[in-house]
Structure formats: C-alpha cells, structure tokens
Design a protein around this motif. Structure first.
Motif, PDB file in Angstrom:
ATOM      1  N   VAL A   1      31.440 109.814  73.282  1.00 27.76           N
ATOM      2  CA  VAL A   1      31.621 108.787  74.305  1.00 27.76           C
ATOM      3  C   VAL A   1      30.331 108.616  75.102  1.00 27.76           C
ATOM      4  N   PRO A   2      29.747 107.438  75.046  1.00 29.05           N
ATOM      5  CA  PRO A   2      28.456 107.234  75.713  1.00 29.05           C
ATOM      6  C   PRO A   2      28.623 106.930  77.208  1.00 29.05           C
ATOM      7  N   ASP A   3      27.556 107.185  77.968  1.00 25.43           N
ATOM      8  CA  ASP A   3      27.551 106.803  79.375  1.00 25.43           C
ATOM      9  C   ASP A   3      27.238 105.325  79.511  1.00 25.43           C
ATOM     10  N   PHE A   4      26.377 104.845  78.595  1.00 26.38           N
ATOM     11  CA  PHE A   4      25.975 103.438  78.655  1.00 26.38           C
ATOM     12  C   PHE A   4      25.977 102.822  77.262  1.00 26.38           C
ATOM     13  N   VAL A   5      26.336 101.569  77.212  1.00 24.12           N
ATOM     14  CA  VAL A   5      26.280 100.829  75.955  1.00 24.12           C
ATOM     15  C   VAL A   5      25.385  99.606  76.180  1.00 24.12           C
ATOM     16  N   HIS A   6      24.448  99.404  75.260  1.00 25.70           N
ATOM     17  CA  HIS A   6      23.565  98.236  75.371  1.00 25.70           C
ATOM     18  C   HIS A   6      23.707  97.403  74.109  1.00 25.70           C
ATOM     19  N   VAL A   7      23.622  96.110  74.307  1.00 26.84           N
ATOM     20  CA  VAL A   7      23.699  95.232  73.150  1.00 26.84           C
ATOM     21  C   VAL A   7      22.318  94.642  72.893  1.00 26.84           C
ATOM     22  N   LEU A   8      21.841  94.845  71.690  1.00 25.64           N
ATOM     23  CA  LEU A   8      20.515  94.375  71.308  1.00 25.64           C
ATOM     24  C   LEU A   8      20.660  93.135  70.433  1.00 25.64           C
ATOM     25  N   VAL A   9      20.049  92.057  70.859  1.00 29.73           N
ATOM     26  CA  VAL A   9      20.059  90.829  70.060  1.00 29.73           C
ATOM     27  C   VAL A   9      18.646  90.271  70.043  1.00 29.73           C
ATOM     28  N   ASN A  10      18.153  89.972  68.850  1.00 26.46           N
ATOM     29  CA  ASN A  10      16.812  89.389  68.724  1.00 26.46           C
ATOM     30  C   ASN A  10      15.724  90.175  69.443  1.00 26.46           C
ATOM     31  N   GLY A  11      15.817  91.484  69.378  1.00 31.51           N
ATOM     32  CA  GLY A  11      14.746  92.304  69.927  1.00 31.51           C
ATOM     33  C   GLY A  11      14.771  92.514  71.426  1.00 31.51           C
ATOM     34  N   ARG A  12      15.869  92.098  72.065  1.00 31.48           N
ATOM     35  CA  ARG A  12      16.001  92.352  73.508  1.00 31.48           C
ATOM     36  C   ARG A  12      17.402  92.814  73.822  1.00 31.48           C
ATOM     37  N   ILE A  13      17.509  93.578  74.925  1.00 31.43           N
ATOM     38  CA  ILE A  13      18.843  93.982  75.361  1.00 31.43           C
ATOM     39  C   ILE A  13      19.438  92.833  76.165  1.00 31.43           C
ATOM     40  N   VAL A  14      20.553  92.305  75.679  1.00 29.10           N
ATOM     41  CA  VAL A  14      21.132  91.132  76.338  1.00 29.10           C
ATOM     42  C   VAL A  14      22.306  91.491  77.231  1.00 29.10           C
TER      43      VAL A  14
END
Lengths: 257, 482
Positions: free
Chosen positions: A216-229
């Motif tokens: 279970v992560p503390d943070f989730v990031h979504v990466l689209v086209n080379g950037r975190i959106v």
C-alpha cells in the motif's frame, strides 16, 4: 521539516533524440512509498532507467538531488553504492557467473565504497540464507549462473532478494508485478513490505492497481506524456482502475503532492 | 558518440603490459644469420651427440626446400630469417645443480615476473624450469622428482644424460619436416624442457616451465618433449613473457607429447608474450607446433590454453588418437585486443577404435583485433565408434574487431559421431549495466562477464594457475569495454 531523500525537478530526458520525460517533478522523503502509474509509453520505465544512470538516456534539462548531492553527476555504480537500487523489469542473464559470486562482488563493491572490509565467505552465506527466506527463494538458485534459465517469477524474486541483501535506501521496482501469478505476487509483496522502514523509500512503477493491494503506497502519481498529471493517495489508483487512463489524460495537470 | 561503456572498454583493454622490462645482463650471442655453421655452433655449444647434429642439419636442409605457408587468417611483416639471432645465453654460465650460482640478476628477473626460483618461496608442489632466451637457467625440485623416478630437466641436459630416450622419442610426434616452422625449430632449437614419467608413476607435483625472451632480435626456439610411460600421469604448465620492443620477435617452438597405454598428460599454457603496442607495433610472432600422440590404448591427453599475448598467434595443439579408447581434449581461451591477431584451434585425428575427443574454444575479440578458430576433426576408416564434440563460442567487444570460425570435419567411418556447436555474441550493455547497477565498477563487470564466458576452460587449469589466468584476462582486456 524532513530532508527529502530525492528531489526530481523539471526532468527532461531523451532517447535517440526523442523526448520521453518532459518536465517531471517528484519528491520522495525517507520512509515513503510512492507509486507511479501510467499508460504504456508514458515514460515510467524511462524514469527508472534515468534514476539508475543508464547512459542510453540523455538528460537535457532539470536536476535530481539525492541526499543533497547531484545524482546526475554520479556513474551507475556510484549511485548503487550510495543506495539506489533498481529491480529490473527484464533482468539479464550472465552465463558462467554464479549468483553467489555476483552478489559477493556487489556487496564488496558497496563495502569498499563505504571504506569497509570485504565480507567474510561464511558471513555471506549466512546473509544469503537469511534474505532468501524473505522471498521464499530456492537455495539452488544461488549456485546457478545469474538469471540463467530462471523462470519469469524466479527472476523477479531474485531481484527482490538482491535488494534485501544490498539494503538500499531508494528501491525502484520497475513493473516487478508483471508476469507474476497471484501467489508469486503476494510473496514478492511480503518481501517488500518486510523491508519497509523509516529510512528506506520505495518507488513502485506499475501499470496495474493490483500490486498496490499488497504494497500500500503513501502516494500515487499518474504519469502521462512524460509528466505527472495527477497525484493522490491509494484512492487515486482505485479510481484509475475504474475509469481508465483516458480519464486523467483529459484532466488538466493537478498540483503534485 | 563515445559512451561511458565504450570508454571503459578502451581503458580496460589498454592497461598495458606488465612484463615489458628488459634485464641488463651480459649475454653470449651469435651474430644474426642462419647457415649450417650456426647449427654446428649450437650443437657444439650444447655438447650434443653426433646424431643430433645430423638430425638438425637434415631438418635445416628440408627447411631450405620448404616455403612459408599462406593459408592462415593473419597478416604479418615478412620475416627476414637472416636478421634473427639464433643463440643468446646469459654469460655467467649457470650451474645446473645449484641455484646459488645463478646470476642474481636473473633470479630478480623471475622474481619480478612473479616466479621466485628459490624453492622455499615457491608455491609448494610446483617444480619450475626457467628458460631465458636460448638456455635453461634453473630447474627446481630436481631431487624430489628424481626420488619418484621422474626426469625433469632442460633438453640440453637430457641430450647428454638420457640420449637414448631423447633419440627414441624426439621427432616421433612432430617430424622434422612436418611444417615450415617445425623444420626451422628442429634445426636451431637451443633448449626447452624434457620430461619422462616412468611406468605407473603419478608425478608428485605440477611441473612448469617459464619462458622468457630477453635479448633483442633474438628468436626463441624451444623444444619440449614429454613422455608418460604406461600408466603414468603428469600435469605440466608453461608460461611465457617478453620485454616490450618495437621489433617483432619470432617464437617458434615445438612441443611433443607421447602417452603410452593408460597414461595421462595434461598440458596447460598461459601465453602472455608481449602483444605489441596499441597501434600494432612490435610484439611476438607466436608460431608454435604442439602435438600429442595418444600412442597407447586408453591414453589421455588434454590441452588447456589461455592465450592473451603475442602480436600474432598461430598454433593448433593437436591430438593423434592412435590407441583404442584413447581420449583427446582441447580447452582454449584466446583473447585478442588492439591489433592482435590469433588463428588458433586444434586437430583431433581419430585412428583407434572408440576414441573420443572434446573441444571447447572461447574466443574473445576486442579493439581492432581478429580472432579465428580453426579446427580439424578427422575420423579415419577404422576408427569405429569415434566420438567428437566441439563447442566454439566467440565474444565480441565493440564493433571494430572480428571473430571467425573454420571447422574442418572429415568422417570416414559410419559408426562415428561428430557434433559441432558454435555461437557468437556481443558483450551486452545490458549485462554491464545490470552489474554496475549493483555497485560493481564497469571494469570489474567486464572482467566478471568475460570470466563467466570462459569458465568451462578456466576450470580445467591447475588450481595454482587459475588465479593467475583470471588476472591476466582482466589485464589483457583493460580498455576494451564498448
């Protein structure tokens, strides 16, 4: 305020002249578990390779500060000795080189970097036995050549086993869940969870939410086209699972965590 | 673009030759040139029996009629045989019975090469014969070997003390007119090692010879003859080094092995002659004829070679499997870097019934070098149930080197079985990155990967020398990662 373990600022990276990362920002504090998710081709694996120092990728802009030092200035082996570990998505075979010989060379390189003596042969065996239990790895694998003839699952466990042996500060897991059946996934996740501590951070790169049920992560990031959106907590992963990546692709970039 | 990996390969393969020094020692040399008088001089100097002189002269006359072969896959400057010095010996005549009388400068030379000749300092269990230019300067552990009945001495001494044995076997495996360089060697050889293991005796220690070329413009033509009588067994190792000089120097040796019934000979070579500089200037031409004769039933001859030196290496340690149920083996690592060239391999000639041969060849090419495996497997008509297995792997480092494989297979008996497997691979950036990501330096990574590639061969080396071979591979590869 805690000092971050690693700060990635406005990172741009190319391969063969093609820009893959386009201004990525990410800060990881000691002890935190971050997950990076994203569609195919978004730059997830590129990020892992750039952090580990693969020279096929060219960093054109931005900086990476690791424990107050410029990570981009270090060679891959120096990064490893400073505690950056990458569990490979596709671990390579090294014919004729015994796993124990390989691991000893790695341990001793790290020790030398720290100004310590080489590991004693018996201590090494003891250490290997203890850490193998973490991922339920068969001892016979130690006697075989590195990754040679290992099954997909064995290779992934072997990566986590090496991680346990080398005790890094920043563990990057590049799609460690791919190709694992549910039992193997649980074993690998248990191994990772056992290694979680306040001094060790994780960056889990995954395509699927499934892994995050177990780690279970503390943070989730979504990466689209080379950037975190978009960034959020575990809930974001579940939402992605429901709505698919097309949902975030349309959303404007949100503030990072 | 030069990647970091490429740079490391370059550094790794160019770290330099560590045995390139010259010993300042007065020597007793002939002027350059070759004629019958030179041969008479050498024979006279060695106080040889008359038949030996006749044997040499016959070889010389044969040689004059022969021509330099041109089928090899290596290029080198034409050799002017009149410019070579055929005899050079350290002036202070070494007393063969005692090391105390060997010139201290010579002892220091061997010390520097990591081969201390004082027995108490030596690896236990290894007897050494040291050949400096044209003569043997010291042989250790002679008494202990004599107790077991083993003869281990310089060829020149054997010709005086055991002329009948020498006469019986010399040239019986490699005839004087076998090939161009064997004929030349037969005419002018100046020393070498002689080994005789009597019936039923297992030699109590490893035997080894260290060859050192020192004098300028000198050719080294040593001759080694090893005989294992019925049921005897011996393990023998040779090592070679030379100073760095801008001129090419010729090394044309002949090695003959004879294994009688149930005898076993294991012959290992660590060849580290000066390879020339990175532009290909200087270095040794290593043109050697090595052949083992499995003359007796159930005899067994095994060649292991680690070839890292020489500007040009051109040799095929071979086995003639005459005895029924005899076994021939060839394990080879040939590493070429910079402008080095190697054309090496083996011949396995199956004559007896149920004979078996096994070939494992590992070629590593780096820099601008060329590495060729050439091997012949020949099964004669009466060699029923002969078996051969050949495995031939090439590893390329960078994209400016070459690897070539020329297998010749001739089978004249339908009950025999011959297998040949070959692979060529490039040292992978992936593999190097995997290692460096675990903290291992690029240089150590290459060394680890190459070592893994050669493992099947290295494990055949006697323990005492395996470590040496490991280091040598690493040094020879310095500067070659790409």
């Amino acid at each position: 305020m805690t000092t971050p373990l690693i700060e990635i600022k406005n990172l741009h990276a190319n391969i063969d002249g093609q820009e893959i990362l386009r201004g990525l920002d990410l800060t990881i504090n000691p002890g935190e578990v971050h997950s990076i998710m994203g569609p195919n081709g978004s730059g997830k694996s590129t990020l892992a390779q750039v952090l580990a120092g693969r020279d096929a990728f060219e960093v054109t802009e931005g900086e990476i500060i690791y424990e107050g030092k410029d990570l981009l200035d270090m060679d891959p082996d120096e990064r490893a000795c400073e505690g950056v570990f990458l569990a490979f998505q596709y671990p390579v075979e090294i014919p004729g080189v015994r796993t124990t010989q390989f691991l000893k060379a790695a341990i001793n390189a790290v020790r030398k970097h720290r100004g310590e003596d080489e590991i004693d042969a018996l201590d090494a065996v003891k250490l290997f036995r203890e850490k193998m239990k973490l991922v339920d790895m068969d001892e016979s694998l130690l006697k075989r050549a590195v990754n040679e003839g290992f099954s997909g699952g064995e290779k992934k466990r072997h990566e986590i086993f090496q991680m346990a042996v080398l005790e890094p500060k920043l563990c990057i897991l590049d799609e460690t869940d791919s190709g694992l059946d549910i039992d193997a996934l649980r074993i690998v996740a248990d191994g990772v969870n056992a290694m979680r501590s306040k001094d060790r951070s994780f960056l889990l790169i995954t395509h699927y939410q499934r892994l995050l049920d177990y780690i279970v992560p503390d943070f989730v990031h979504v990466l689209v086209n080379g950037r975190i959106v978009q960034s959020g907590d575990k809930g974001l992963a579940l939402e992605l699972e429901k709505k698919g990546y097309s949902w975030v692709e349309k959303e404007p970039a949100a503030a990072t965590a | 673009m030069t990647t970091a990996t490429e740079q490391t390969i370059n550094e790794f393969t160019g770290k330099g030759y560590k045995h390139g020094f010259v010993t300042e020692i007065e020597s007793d040399s002939l002027p350059p040139g070759l004629n019958e008088d030179v041969i008479r001089f050498i024979s006279e100097k060695k106080k040889e029996p008359d038949w030996m002189l006749e044997w040499r002269l016959k070889a010389y006359r044969d040689w004059l009629e022969m021509e330099m072969p041109d089928w090899q896959n290596v290029n080198f400057h034409p050799i002017d045989f009149q410019k070579i010095i055929y005899y050079s010996a350290p002036k202070k005549k070494p007393q063969l019975d005692s090391l105390d009388e060997v010139d201290p400068e010579l002892l220091r030379t061997y010390e520097k090469l990591g081969i201390p000749l004082e027995e108490q300092k030596m690896l236990t269990g290894v007897a050494v014969d040291a050949v400096f230019d044209s003569v043997s300067v010291a042989t250790t552990f002679k008494e202990k070997l004599a107790e077991a009945g083993v003869i281990f001495c310089p060829m020149s001494e054997a010709l005086q003390k055991h002329p009948d044995l020498v006469k019986k076997y010399i040239g019986s495996v490699v005839p004087t007119n076998d090939n161009y360089f064997a004929a030349l060697n037969s005419a002018v050889f100046s020393d070498g090692s002689f080994v005789y293991i009597p019936k039923g005796v297992t030699c109590p220690m490893e035997l080894s010879t260290y060859f050192r070329i020192n004098a300028m413009n000198t050719g080294q033509f040593e001759r080694t003859l090893i005989i294992a009588a019925e049921g005897a067994s011996v393990s023998y190792l040779e090592g070679c080094t030379a100073p760095m000089r801008d001129e090419n120097q010729l090394h044309a040796a002949v090695v003959e092995l004879v294994a009688l019934d149930d005898a076993h000979i294991k012959y290992s070579t660590i060849q580290n002659w000066y390879p020339g500089d990175e532009n290909g200037k200087g270095g040794i031409y290593n043109f050697v004829t090595k052949r083992g004769d499995c003359r007796g039933d159930r005899s067994h001859i095994s060649w292991t070679q680690v070839e890292t030196g020489s500007a040009v290496t051109w040799k095929y340690p071979s086995c003639v499997l005459k005895g029924d149920d005899s076994i021939g083996e060839f394990y080879s690592v040939a590493l070429t870097n910079n402008r080095q060239q190697a054309d090496t391999g083996t011949k396995m000639i199956h004559i007896g019934k149920n004979t078996r041969s096994y070939i494992v060849s590992k070629g590593i090419s780096a820099g601008f070098s060329d590495n060729t495996y050439r091997g012949q497997v020949k099964v004669l008509k009466n060699a029923s149930n002969a078996r051969n297995y050949t495995q031939c792997d090439s590893l390329l480092m960078g994209d400016k080197c070459g690897a070539h494989t020329f297998p010749y297979i001739e089978v004249g008996n339908s009950t025999s079985q011959v297998e040949h497997e070959a692979t060529t691979s490039k040292i992978g950036e992936d593999q190097i990155f995997y290692c460096t990501q675990r903290g291992i330096s690029e240089e150590d990574a290459v060394s680890l990967i190459v070592n893994g590639f050669c493992k099947e061969v290295l494990k055949e080396l006697p323990m005492e020398f395996a470590v040496e071979a490991d280091k040598l591979l690493a040094i020879s590869l310095e500067g070659s990662v790409g």
